[in-house]
Enzyme design. Structure first.
Site, PDB file in Angstrom:
ATOM      1  N   CYS A  43       7.054  47.265 -28.848  1.00  0.00           N
ATOM      2  CA  CYS A  43       6.804  45.939 -28.267  1.00  0.00           C
ATOM      3  C   CYS A  43       6.118  46.052 -26.908  1.00  0.00           C
ATOM      4  CB  CYS A  43       8.101  45.159 -28.140  1.00  0.00           C
ATOM      5  SG  CYS A  43       7.868  43.504 -27.426  1.00  0.00           S
ATOM      6  N   GLU A 443       7.513  15.790 -27.624  1.00  0.00           N
ATOM      7  CA  GLU A 443       8.181  14.528 -27.939  1.00  0.00           C
ATOM      8  C   GLU A 443       8.060  14.188 -29.424  1.00  0.00           C
ATOM      9  OE1 GLU A 443       6.425  10.770 -26.527  1.00  0.00           O
ATOM     10  OE2 GLU A 443       4.685  11.954 -25.903  1.00  0.00           O
TER      11      GLU A 443
END
Length: 449
Positions: A43, A443
């Site tokens: 990683c 939202e």
């Protein structure tokens, strides 16, 4: 005298191995770790960290173009310098490598900067020929890129080498259809390369929801990435000018400057000496472990990609931590592999947690699906014709949200918080009861209908 040189000897200083070593040492264990390359593992050194930095760098191609619609006038035509980005990314890799090393040193973990193999249930042999004994051995050697054998395969590179290219290829062919292939397709495309992606099937990112992966395919093609499906390598030949002639099944030959093979990763167990201790491997070469990461040999454990459970860095870290709690803190601890969020840092990125629509139908039968298909506000003003897609899958009988899938700007950043709600088994009504944070893309999660 102590029966063993160490309480714990860790082979492999990636994310899982480093976490296990550090936490075990904090619990009072006498710990050593061996790493033949840099401390930090796949990683940090050759995977998600440097790749994400390349993603950031590539995205400026769109940001600089979009900026003009927001009133920013560039005094001259922007230009890109690959060596600058490459060298700065590698510099950051070195910094993180140093930070990981400092963490181990601060916990009095002895580091051997050389290869180690297993020579017995409680013994490891270093590349120098020195042997060390340990009450427990933890294998955390990760996985390695799989390069298929075919004529001319030696001319291709893997994701290990791609971060060190001398020059940016004008034409690049990428083989694969998973995380690495789609992420590098987006990176090279935005940096100005002509990208062709080939895959032996006709599906990309098979583990993701079909609507989301179809949207990525559509947008990628709009950006100029060419896809060749049902294609397998026949051979690669190097031309006199240094270019590569690639022949494949079901398609015409193609001439490129670089071939990147990203067809998956396999557990790195070859030559590790596991047979010396009688450790069982599965058909794919992964170490077989129980829920506590213990192999069939009581003194040998394994965590991370070498076990081929879930090949994700945060999972390896949790497994390393659980191992330390179990073995050195007398607190048997397991890892919950359910509802793990994941992301692909493509252009645009996608993210998901829980069941896909298909999985939910197969497992639950009766489901409800809610979607929002929209253009981000920034893209509207920039006149960028890309649409984001958010998708929520619920159990029709209980209203519980069982899956959340999205593609669009900042999708992984948005999904992390939303994944907490899915893990907590909240319902669609719980989402609906939250007041929208306006104006945001996030939202849409509480406005789905």
């Amino acid at each position: 005298m102590a029966e063993f040189d160490y309480d714990l000897f860790v082979i492999g200083a990636g994310s899982g191995g480093v976490r296990a070593a550090r936490v075990s040492a904090a619990f009072g264990a006498n710990v050593a770790i061996a790493e033949e390359h840099k401390v930090g593992g796949t990683c940090v050194i050759r995977g998600c960290v440097p790749k994400k930095l390349l993603v950031y760098g590539a995205h400026f191609a769109e940001d600089l173009k979009d900026a003009q619609k927001f009133g920013w006038q560039l005094s001259e035509q922007p230009s890109f310098d690959w060596p600058t980005l490459r060298d700065n990314v590698l510099k950051e890799v070195d910094r993180i490598n140093g930070a990981y090393t400092d963490t181990l040193n601060s916990h009095d973990v002895e580091i051997y900067h050389e290869r180690a193999t297993i020579s017995g249930p409680n013994e490891v042999t270093l590349a120098s020929g020195e042997t060390k004994s340990a009450k427990y051995i933890l294998v955390a050697t990760g996985a390695w890129p799989h390069i298929p054998e075919f004529p001319g395969s030696k001319h291709a590179i893997s994701s290990n080498e791609v971060f060190h290219l001398d020059t940016l290829p004008k034409r690049v062919l990428i083989a694969g259809a998973g995380y690495i292939a789609n992420e590098f397709a987006g990176i090279f495309n935005k940096l100005g390369s002509k990208v062709t992606l080939i895959n032996r099937s006709d599906v990309i990112l098979r583990q993701y929801d079909q609507s989301i992966r179809d949207r990525l395919l559509q947008i990628s093609m709009m950006k100029g990435i060419e896809f060749r499906f049902n294609a397998q390598f026949e051979n690669i030949e190097r031309n006199d000018d240094g270019s590569l002639e690639v022949r494949m099944s079901n398609h015409d030959p193609i001439t490129v400057d670089q071939v990147l093979i990203a067809t998956g990763r396999v557990p790195k167990t070859d030559g590790l000496g596991l047979e010396s201790a009688g450790v069982e491997l599965d058909d794919g070469g992964a170490i077989v472990v129980d829920e506590y990461s213990k192999s069939n040999v009581d003194s040998v454990y394994a965590v991370g990609d070498v076990t081929n459970r879930v090949q994700l860095t945060p999972v390896a870290i949790r497994e390393g931590n659980a191992f330390a709690e179990t073995v050195f803190n007398d607190t048997p601890t397991t890892v919950d592999y359910g509802c793990i969020p994941s992301a692909v840092f493509s252009h645009p990125p996608l993210a998901a947690v829980g069941l896909t629509e298909g999985e939910a139908r197969n497992q639950l039968g009766s489901i409800k699906v809610y979607q929002s298909d929209f253009r981000a506000m920034k893209d509207v003003l920039a006149e960028r014709n890309e649409r984001a897609l958010y998708k929520m899958v619920t159990d029709a009988d209980t209203d519980r949200v069982v899956g959340l899938h999205m593609i669009g700007p900042d999708a992984p950043e948005i999904l992390q918080a939303a994944a907490v709600a899915i893990k907590a088994k909240l319902t669609k009504a719980d989402f609906d009861n939250v007041v929208a944070l306006h104006p945001t893309m996030a939202e849409e999660l509480v406005l789905l209908r």
